[in-house]
Scaffold this motif. Structure first.
Motif, short mmCIF file in Angstrom:
data_model
loop_
_atom_site.label_atom_id
_atom_site.label_comp_id
_atom_site.label_asym_id
_atom_site.label_seq_id
_atom_site.Cartn_x
_atom_site.Cartn_y
_atom_site.Cartn_z
N LYS A 88 33.37 54.02 37.89
CA LYS A 88 34.16 53.20 38.82
C LYS A 88 35.14 52.28 38.07
O LYS A 88 36.27 52.09 38.51
CB LYS A 88 33.24 52.38 39.71
CG LYS A 88 32.48 53.23 40.73
CD LYS A 88 31.47 52.41 41.52
CE LYS A 88 30.67 53.28 42.48
NZ LYS A 88 29.62 52.50 43.18
N ILE B 175 28.76 52.75 37.13
CA ILE B 175 29.63 51.60 36.86
C ILE B 175 30.77 52.00 35.94
O ILE B 175 31.93 51.64 36.17
CB ILE B 175 28.81 50.43 36.26
CG1 ILE B 175 27.90 49.83 37.33
CG2 ILE B 175 29.74 49.36 35.68
CD1 ILE B 175 26.93 48.80 36.79
N GLY C 296 19.51 43.67 38.59
CA GLY C 296 20.28 43.09 39.68
C GLY C 296 21.31 42.05 39.31
O GLY C 296 22.02 41.54 40.19
N LYS D 48 26.15 38.74 40.43
CA LYS D 48 25.27 39.74 41.01
C LYS D 48 25.79 41.14 40.62
O LYS D 48 26.98 41.35 40.46
CB LYS D 48 25.26 39.61 42.53
CG LYS D 48 24.65 38.31 43.04
CD LYS D 48 24.73 38.24 44.55
CE LYS D 48 24.15 36.93 45.06
NZ LYS D 48 24.27 36.84 46.55
N GLU D 49 24.85 42.08 40.54
CA GLU D 49 25.22 43.43 40.12
C GLU D 49 26.31 44.03 41.01
O GLU D 49 27.24 44.66 40.51
CB GLU D 49 24.00 44.34 40.13
CG GLU D 49 24.29 45.75 39.65
CD GLU D 49 23.07 46.65 39.65
OE1 GLU D 49 23.25 47.88 39.79
OE2 GLU D 49 21.94 46.13 39.51
N GLU D 50 26.22 43.81 42.31
CA GLU D 50 27.20 44.40 43.22
C GLU D 50 28.59 43.79 43.08
O GLU D 50 29.58 44.33 43.58
CB GLU D 50 26.72 44.30 44.67
CG GLU D 50 26.47 42.89 45.15
CD GLU D 50 25.02 42.46 44.98
OE1 GLU D 50 24.57 41.58 45.74
OE2 GLU D 50 24.33 43.02 44.09
N GLU D 51 28.68 42.63 42.41
CA GLU D 51 29.97 41.97 42.20
C GLU D 51 30.54 42.22 40.80
O GLU D 51 31.66 41.81 40.49
CB GLU D 51 29.82 40.45 42.40
CG GLU D 51 29.34 40.05 43.78
CD GLU D 51 29.02 38.56 43.87
OE1 GLU D 51 29.07 37.88 42.82
OE2 GLU D 51 28.72 38.10 44.98
#
Length: 349
Positions: A280, A277, A319, A334-337
């Protein structure tokens, strides 16, 4: 951070001295006679924020090449000259913005005078560069080897030559591979002169080890108010020298040109890919010029509290992630967001 008071003047249009920001220099490792490659390298250094560039001038062909190189780049050029006064004179005629010479090594006094008169005419500074490998035998014998006294006395001999010719646009460096000797030499020199100081640890090593060594030495000097321009001497691509130099200034609060990212070292409570993270996020915000601090924490329990001084940040686990401003939670995602939502919030600031 308070800096020592020094004289102020310019390399081209870049100021040096306590009234100007600390600048980052590098040196090309191309053959200066290869004009195309040298221009390409300087442009790549400009792109990462190099403020001043130095070029080796080993012969007359290199000195003559400087004119064409100078016409194609944007940052000031310093010609690095050893022993041959004719190379210095030709470099000046080619339009360089500064010289790096040691007057005592140029030859007889009339040769030095010719260089000084040309520098006065073109209004360009001279940097005197003493390092632990270039001290005169006379001072090594007088002071019992390479040490602070022999380093500083060697520098001051060169200074006196220029001052006797009424030349005062002088920049000084007294670098060693030894951090303690470097620190003490610059401290002593800064007590007896008010010329701008070019600081660094000479021949500090490979990119990894040299970065650590240079950061300690340069950072310690800057934290004491000593230093007006820096060069991180690394064995490798000079682009890395500039990146490290800029980051040293950012870490000390002497440069606020990018978003500062702080992140926790992770521990057994971490339940997200914090390393990924951070990488990125840094990629996404690298081009942003906002004087803000972003925190990326691996624990949603302590993260907001531990990074409450950050302007904005995230903390995640299992998550989910929290986005917070000044320690106050503003949303849960959410973790992916998490990364995209953080960037959206940064753009709002």
């Amino acid at each position: 951070m308070n800096r020592n008071k020094t004289k102020n003047f310019y390399y081209g249009d870049v100021g040096i001295g306590d009234q100007f920001p600390v600048t980052v220099q590098s040196m090309t490792n191309t053959d200066t006679r290869d004009i195309k490659k040298t221009i390409e390298q300087i442009k790549s250094l400009e792109a990462v924020g190099c403020d001043i560039i130095r070029l080796a001038v080993p012969d007359m062909e290199a000195a003559l090449a400087l004119k064409e190189i100078k016409a194609e780049v944007n940052i000031p050029i310093i010609a690095d000259i050893h022993f041959d006064y004719r190379l210095a004179l030709e470099s000046i005629e080619s339009g360089v913005d500064g010289l790096r010479i040691n007057p005592g090594n140029i030859g007889n006094i009339e040769r030095v005078r010719q260089i000084v008169e040309k520098c006065k005419e073109k209004d360009i500074p001279i940097r005197i560069g003493v390092n632990s490998g270039s001290i005169k035998k006379e001072f090594l014998e007088k002071y019992g080897g390479v040490n602070v006294n022999s380093m500083v006395e060697s520098a001051m001999e060169h200074v006196r030559i220029l001052e006797d010719m009424d030349f005062k646009k002088i920049v000084l460096s007294v670098k060693s591979t030894d951090i303690d000797m470097t620190l003490k030499s610059y401290e002593k020199l800064s007590e007896i002169i008010d010329y701008p100081l070019h600081i660094g640890i000479t021949e500090s090593g490979s990119i990894w080890k040299g970065t650590i060594k240079s950061s300690i030495g340069i950072g310690a000097l800057l934290a004491r108010g000593i230093g007006d321009t820096i060069r991180v001497s690394l064995t490798g691509d000079p682009i890395e020298e500039v990146k490290v130099g800029k980051q040293i200034l950012r870490a000390l609060g002497l440069l606020n040109d990018k978003i500062e990212v702080i992140s926790c070292p992770t521990c057994g409570r971490t339940r997200i890919d914090l390393e990924g993270i951070v990488r990125k996020v840094e990629e996404k915000i690298d081009s942003m010029s906002k004087p803000i601090k972003v925190a990326i924490m691996g624990c949603e329990v302590n993260g907001p509290g531990e990074a409450k001084e950050a302007d904005i940040g995230i903390a995640g686990g299992n998550g989910i992630g929290l986005i917070f401003k000044k320690g106050k939670i503003i949303k849960k995602v959410k973790e992916e967001e998490l990364i995209d939502e953080l960037v959206k919030e940064i753009n709002k600031l």
